[in-house]
Write a protein that holds these residues in place. Structure first.
Motif, PDB file in Angstrom:
ATOM      1  N   HIS A 348       0.824  -1.205   0.000  1.00  0.00           N
ATOM      2  CA  HIS A 348       0.000   0.000   0.000  1.00  0.00           C
ATOM      3  C   HIS A 348       0.858   1.255   0.000  1.00  0.00           C
ATOM      4  CE1 HIS A 348      -1.855   3.136   2.794  1.00  0.00           C
ATOM      5  NE2 HIS A 348      -2.448   3.308   1.648  1.00  0.00           N
ATOM      6  N   VAL A 349       1.885   1.275   0.827  1.00  0.00           N
ATOM      7  CA  VAL A 349       2.755   2.447   0.898  1.00  0.00           C
ATOM      8  C   VAL A 349       3.567   2.580  -0.385  1.00  0.00           C
ATOM      9  CG1 VAL A 349       4.625   3.557   2.176  1.00  0.00           C
ATOM     10  CG2 VAL A 349       2.861   2.299   3.417  1.00  0.00           C
ATOM     11  N   LEU A 350       4.087   1.450  -0.867  1.00  0.00           N
ATOM     12  CA  LEU A 350       4.875   1.458  -2.103  1.00  0.00           C
ATOM     13  C   LEU A 350       4.054   2.004  -3.268  1.00  0.00           C
ATOM     14  CD1 LEU A 350       7.363   0.589  -3.813  1.00  0.00           C
ATOM     15  CD2 LEU A 350       6.264  -1.642  -4.049  1.00  0.00           C
ATOM     16  N   ALA A 373       8.272   6.394 -12.500  1.00  0.00           N
ATOM     17  CA  ALA A 373       7.805   6.333 -11.113  1.00  0.00           C
ATOM     18  C   ALA A 373       6.724   5.273 -10.935  1.00  0.00           C
ATOM     19  CB  ALA A 373       7.273   7.697 -10.682  1.00  0.00           C
ATOM     20  N   LEU A 374       5.908   5.061 -11.962  1.00  0.00           N
ATOM     21  CA  LEU A 374       4.808   4.100 -11.868  1.00  0.00           C
ATOM     22  C   LEU A 374       5.244   2.649 -11.969  1.00  0.00           C
ATOM     23  CD1 LEU A 374       2.056   5.894 -14.007  1.00  0.00           C
ATOM     24  CD2 LEU A 374       2.001   5.498 -11.541  1.00  0.00           C
ATOM     25  N   GLU A 375       6.452   2.398 -12.394  1.00  0.00           N
ATOM     26  CA  GLU A 375       6.901   1.019 -12.615  1.00  0.00           C
ATOM     27  C   GLU A 375       6.654   0.087 -11.423  1.00  0.00           C
ATOM     28  OE1 GLU A 375       7.955  -0.881 -15.156  1.00  0.00           O
ATOM     29  OE2 GLU A 375       7.365   0.819 -16.395  1.00  0.00           O
ATOM     30  N   PRO A 376       6.920   0.517 -10.181  1.00  0.00           N
ATOM     31  CA  PRO A 376       6.728  -0.420  -9.062  1.00  0.00           C
ATOM     32  C   PRO A 376       5.294  -0.892  -8.865  1.00  0.00           C
ATOM     33  CG  PRO A 376       8.080   1.466  -8.381  1.00  0.00           C
ATOM     34  CD  PRO A 376       7.521   1.789  -9.721  1.00  0.00           C
ATOM     35  N   ILE A 377       4.310  -0.097  -9.291  1.00  0.00           N
ATOM     36  CA  ILE A 377       2.936  -0.481  -8.961  1.00  0.00           C
ATOM     37  C   ILE A 377       2.423  -1.628  -9.824  1.00  0.00           C
ATOM     38  CG2 ILE A 377       2.517   1.938  -8.348  1.00  0.00           C
ATOM     39  CD1 ILE A 377       0.377   1.981 -10.556  1.00  0.00           C
ATOM     40  N   TRP A 378       2.987  -1.788 -11.025  1.00  0.00           N
ATOM     41  CA  TRP A 378       2.448  -2.821 -11.921  1.00  0.00           C
ATOM     42  C   TRP A 378       2.633  -4.222 -11.346  1.00  0.00           C
ATOM     43  CZ3 TRP A 378      -0.091   0.636 -13.954  1.00  0.00           C
ATOM     44  CH2 TRP A 378       0.425   1.750 -14.609  1.00  0.00           C
ATOM     45  N   ALA A 379       3.644  -4.407 -10.499  1.00  0.00           N
ATOM     46  CA  ALA A 379       3.925  -5.734  -9.949  1.00  0.00           C
ATOM     47  C   ALA A 379       3.113  -6.041  -8.692  1.00  0.00           C
ATOM     48  CB  ALA A 379       5.415  -5.862  -9.637  1.00  0.00           C
ATOM     49  N   ILE A 380       2.336  -5.074  -8.201  1.00  0.00           N
ATOM     50  CA  ILE A 380       1.536  -5.319  -6.994  1.00  0.00           C
ATOM     51  C   ILE A 380       0.422  -6.300  -7.326  1.00  0.00           C
ATOM     52  CG2 ILE A 380       0.002  -4.256  -5.293  1.00  0.00           C
ATOM     53  CD1 ILE A 380       1.633  -1.694  -5.583  1.00  0.00           C
ATOM     54  N   PRO A 381       0.295  -7.400  -6.587  1.00  0.00           N
ATOM     55  CA  PRO A 381      -0.757  -8.390  -6.874  1.00  0.00           C
ATOM     56  C   PRO A 381      -2.146  -7.760  -6.796  1.00  0.00           C
ATOM     57  CG  PRO A 381       0.827  -9.255  -5.278  1.00  0.00           C
ATOM     58  CD  PRO A 381       1.134  -7.795  -5.437  1.00  0.00           C
ATOM     59  N   ILE A 389      -4.154   2.998  -3.044  1.00  0.00           N
ATOM     60  CA  ILE A 389      -3.396   2.955  -4.299  1.00  0.00           C
ATOM     61  C   ILE A 389      -4.292   3.335  -5.464  1.00  0.00           C
ATOM     62  CG2 ILE A 389      -2.001   1.516  -5.832  1.00  0.00           C
ATOM     63  CD1 ILE A 389      -1.474  -0.337  -3.456  1.00  0.00           C
ATOM     64  N   LEU A 390      -5.505   2.775  -5.478  1.00  0.00           N
ATOM     65  CA  LEU A 390      -6.400   2.982  -6.615  1.00  0.00           C
ATOM     66  C   LEU A 390      -6.829   4.437  -6.733  1.00  0.00           C
ATOM     67  CD1 LEU A 390      -8.620  -0.204  -6.298  1.00  0.00           C
ATOM     68  CD2 LEU A 390      -6.598   0.134  -7.716  1.00  0.00           C
ATOM     69  N   VAL A 391      -7.086   5.102  -5.592  1.00  0.00           N
ATOM     70  CA  VAL A 391      -7.460   6.514  -5.624  1.00  0.00           C
ATOM     71  C   VAL A 391      -6.331   7.342  -6.227  1.00  0.00           C
ATOM     72  CG1 VAL A 391      -7.904   8.534  -4.171  1.00  0.00           C
ATOM     73  CG2 VAL A 391      -9.130   6.395  -3.753  1.00  0.00           C
ATOM     74  N   ARG A 392      -5.111   7.069  -5.800  1.00  0.00           N
ATOM     75  CA  ARG A 392      -3.968   7.842  -6.307  1.00  0.00           C
ATOM     76  C   ARG A 392      -3.689   7.523  -7.778  1.00  0.00           C
ATOM     77  NH1 ARG A 392      -3.147   6.818  -0.909  1.00  0.00           N
ATOM     78  NH2 ARG A 392      -2.208   8.487   0.356  1.00  0.00           N
ATOM     79  N   ASP A 420      -6.353  -1.045 -16.726  1.00  0.00           N
ATOM     80  CA  ASP A 420      -6.185  -2.497 -16.575  1.00  0.00           C
ATOM     81  C   ASP A 420      -5.785  -2.845 -15.143  1.00  0.00           C
ATOM     82  OD1 ASP A 420      -6.781  -2.869 -19.241  1.00  0.00           O
ATOM     83  OD2 ASP A 420      -4.679  -2.940 -19.880  1.00  0.00           O
ATOM     84  N   PHE A 421      -4.907  -2.031 -14.556  1.00  0.00           N
ATOM     85  CA  PHE A 421      -4.460  -2.224 -13.179  1.00  0.00           C
ATOM     86  C   PHE A 421      -5.649  -2.186 -12.223  1.00  0.00           C
ATOM     87  CE2 PHE A 421      -3.065  -0.336  -9.132  1.00  0.00           C
ATOM     88  CZ  PHE A 421      -1.994  -1.140  -8.790  1.00  0.00           C
ATOM     89  N   THR A 422      -6.544  -1.231 -12.441  1.00  0.00           N
ATOM     90  CA  THR A 422      -7.716  -1.077 -11.573  1.00  0.00           C
ATOM     91  C   THR A 422      -8.690  -2.233 -11.740  1.00  0.00           C
ATOM     92  OG1 THR A 422      -7.499   1.336 -11.660  1.00  0.00           O
ATOM     93  CG2 THR A 422      -9.643   0.447 -10.991  1.00  0.00           C
ATOM     94  N   ARG A 423      -8.917  -2.672 -12.970  1.00  0.00           N
ATOM     95  CA  ARG A 423      -9.867  -3.760 -13.212  1.00  0.00           C
ATOM     96  C   ARG A 423      -9.456  -5.055 -12.519  1.00  0.00           C
ATOM     97  NH1 ARG A 423     -10.856  -1.325 -18.335  1.00  0.00           N
ATOM     98  NH2 ARG A 423      -9.020  -2.337 -19.212  1.00  0.00           N
ATOM     99  N   ALA A 424      -8.152  -5.247 -12.313  1.00  0.00           N
ATOM    100  CA  ALA A 424      -7.671  -6.471 -11.668  1.00  0.00           C
ATOM    101  C   ALA A 424      -7.572  -6.336 -10.150  1.00  0.00           C
ATOM    102  CB  ALA A 424      -6.288  -6.840 -12.225  1.00  0.00           C
ATOM    103  N   SER A 425      -8.059  -5.206  -9.603  1.00  0.00           N
ATOM    104  CA  SER A 425      -7.930  -4.964  -8.163  1.00  0.00           C
ATOM    105  C   SER A 425      -9.022  -5.668  -7.379  1.00  0.00           C
ATOM    106  CB  SER A 425      -7.997  -3.464  -7.883  1.00  0.00           C
ATOM    107  OG  SER A 425      -9.318  -2.978  -8.134  1.00  0.00           O
ATOM    108  N   ALA A 426      -8.767  -5.855  -6.082  1.00  0.00           N
ATOM    109  CA  ALA A 426      -9.749  -6.512  -5.211  1.00  0.00           C
ATOM    110  C   ALA A 426     -11.049  -5.717  -5.114  1.00  0.00           C
ATOM    111  CB  ALA A 426      -9.145  -6.731  -3.831  1.00  0.00           C
ATOM    112  N   PRO A 427     -11.025  -4.382  -4.876  1.00  0.00           N
ATOM    113  CA  PRO A 427     -12.294  -3.652  -4.804  1.00  0.00           C
ATOM    114  C   PRO A 427     -13.107  -3.752  -6.088  1.00  0.00           C
ATOM    115  CG  PRO A 427     -10.546  -2.345  -3.831  1.00  0.00           C
ATOM    116  CD  PRO A 427      -9.889  -3.523  -4.509  1.00  0.00           C
TER     117      PRO A 427
END
Length: 439
Positions: A348-350, A373-381, A389-392, A420-427
């Motif tokens: 979440h912090v990352l 800067a966005l590169e680290p977020i793509w690997a978040i399960p 994360i999704l709001v930001r 695509d990142f958002t569609r694969a999120s838990a919420p």
């Protein structure tokens, strides 16, 4: 020692961390829905449960019982449930020996403690405290949906123990533990995108804290209500709740730092730049070395480490239009995370700091830097892509949707990737598509 469960049912029970008590409760509730014969519903005694999970069944149980079991474990028929687990199956994870040992230890302790009447063993409370503490400390590494399920099991267990003791000291301790479990439920609900559920649970946690006369829990719950209000687009209410939380006595420096950071964000959302900057400065002060039993003693999700503070303040800096300050704080958060063991880094912090850094760079016109800067977020399960994360990330996407970026390849690619990142999120998978604050 044989590490392999003898039935698929045993493996599923272990996977879902079910004790006999939780299995029986689920069985009875399911029977009410599926069979609906009142007192003629099938039941499951503990001996029967042990025979089912231990592979000692010689013939299938009655038809109604089979219907209940198949409803409890969708996708499996009773023949499969009472048979040996498949050698390999994507639906069934590898048997976790450590978890089986821990579950067996819990069940054995429950059996030994079941003879208590007017009181319960202090060891029972100690073990429950340890389990809630572990869940709080490992919160960052577990999917929010898993945390929600485990916290609810712990809440129910604490409530059962409250019914078994008349000792005031034990009652108070169990009230505190109930409140901690509910506070974790609130955090998980928020991270899954349910703001209304999170709000109700935070209020409940505050009531537990009030009943137990435990001000750190009251302050934590009020702080949770403050950031829930902020994300619901109610910054004035967020400020009121943050100030109320700060008014509680007995708080350590960590608790005050968290509340000041929340207050700063709400002030920034209102456009009160001077007050927001003052709250940021106060949140970063070293403090007087004060501690409390929740934010410091339990820690984990109840704590507020330096990297989380830096991440939160970077978001506030963006709200008040200070891109340089936001970038500096986001970079500090990421640097502090990089110094930690990988298993101790909060996704979440990352993700939140990375998104803030990207937005700060976009504001200064650096699209390539934002992409980096966005590169680290793509690997978040997907199961750890939670509300913050999704709001930001949505803020970054909206910024990239400005007319100035239309037709440009990289901004278009980043917008699509965020979608695509958002569609694969838990919420999103749970149907919570609307993620509140638009700041």
């Amino acid at each position: 020692m044989d590490e392999t469960p003898k039935t698929l049912l045993k493996l599923l029970v272990t996977q879902q961390r079910m004790t006999y008590a939780t299995f029986e409760e689920l069985f009875n509730n399911t029977a009410d829905k599926v069979i609906n014969k009142g007192t003629k519903n099938p039941t499951c005694g503990e001996t029967q449960f042990r025979r089912w999970t231990g592979g000692k069944l010689k013939s299938l149980p009655g038809a109604d019982t089979c219907l209940v079991l198949e409803a409890m474990f969708p996708g499996y028929d009773v023949e499969a449930l009472f048979g040996p687990p498949p050698a390999t199956s994507p639906q069934v994870p590898a048997f976790d020996l450590e978890e089986q040992i821990l579950m067996t230890a819990r069940e054995a302790h429950e059996d030994a403690d079941s003879t208590a009447t007017a009181s319960i063993s202090n060891t029972t409370i100690d073990q429950l405290r340890d389990r809630i503490g572990t869940l709080a400390q490992e919160y960052h590494a577990r999917p929010a949906l898993t945390v929600f399920s485990q916290a609810e099991e712990l809440r129910q267990e604490a409530e059962r123990h409250r019914d078994r003791t008349q000792i005031p000291v034990q009652q108070q301790e169990l009230l505190i533990l109930c409140g901690q479990a509910v506070a974790l439920l609130s955090a998980a609900a928020f991270n899954l995108g349910s703001l209304s559920g999170a709000r109700r649970l935070a209020r409940t946690a505050a009531l537990y804290g009030e009943s137990a006369r435990f001000s750190p829990l009251q302050a934590f719950a009020d702080g949770s209500l403050a950031y829930i209000a902020y994300h619901a687009g109610e910054p004035t209410e967020a400020i009121v709740k943050a100030r109320s939380a700060l008014s509680h006595g007995g708080l350590g420096d960590v608790a005050k730092r968290r509340l000041l950071a929340i207050q700063a964000r709400a002030l920034g959302h209102l456009g009160d730049v001077e007050s927001a900057q003052r709250a940021i400065r106060q949140s970063e002060e070293t403090g007087l070395g004060h501690r409390d039993d929740l934010h410091d003693g339990v820690g984990g999700e109840f704590g507020f480490p330096d990297e989380r503070l830096a991440m939160s303040n970077s978001s506030t800096a963006l709200l008040i239009g200070n891109g340089a300050q936001a970038e500096a704080m986001a970079r500090r958060a990421l640097a502090l995370l990089s110094e930690k063991d990988p298993t101790s880094r909060a996704a979440h912090v990352l993700g939140s700091a990375a998104a803030d850094l990207a937005l700060a760079r976009l504001i200064s016109g650096d699209v390539d830097g934002a992409a980096e800067a966005l590169e680290p977020i793509w690997a978040i399960p997907g199961d750890q892509r939670i509300t913050g994360i999704l709001v930001r990330a949505a803020q970054v996407r909206r910024y990239l949707s400005q007319p100035a970026f239309h037709g440009a390849h990289l901004p278009t690619q980043l917008r699509e990737r965020i979608e695509d990142f958002t569609r694969a999120s838990a919420p999103y998978q749970l149907g919570n598509h609307q993620l509140a604050v638009e700041a």
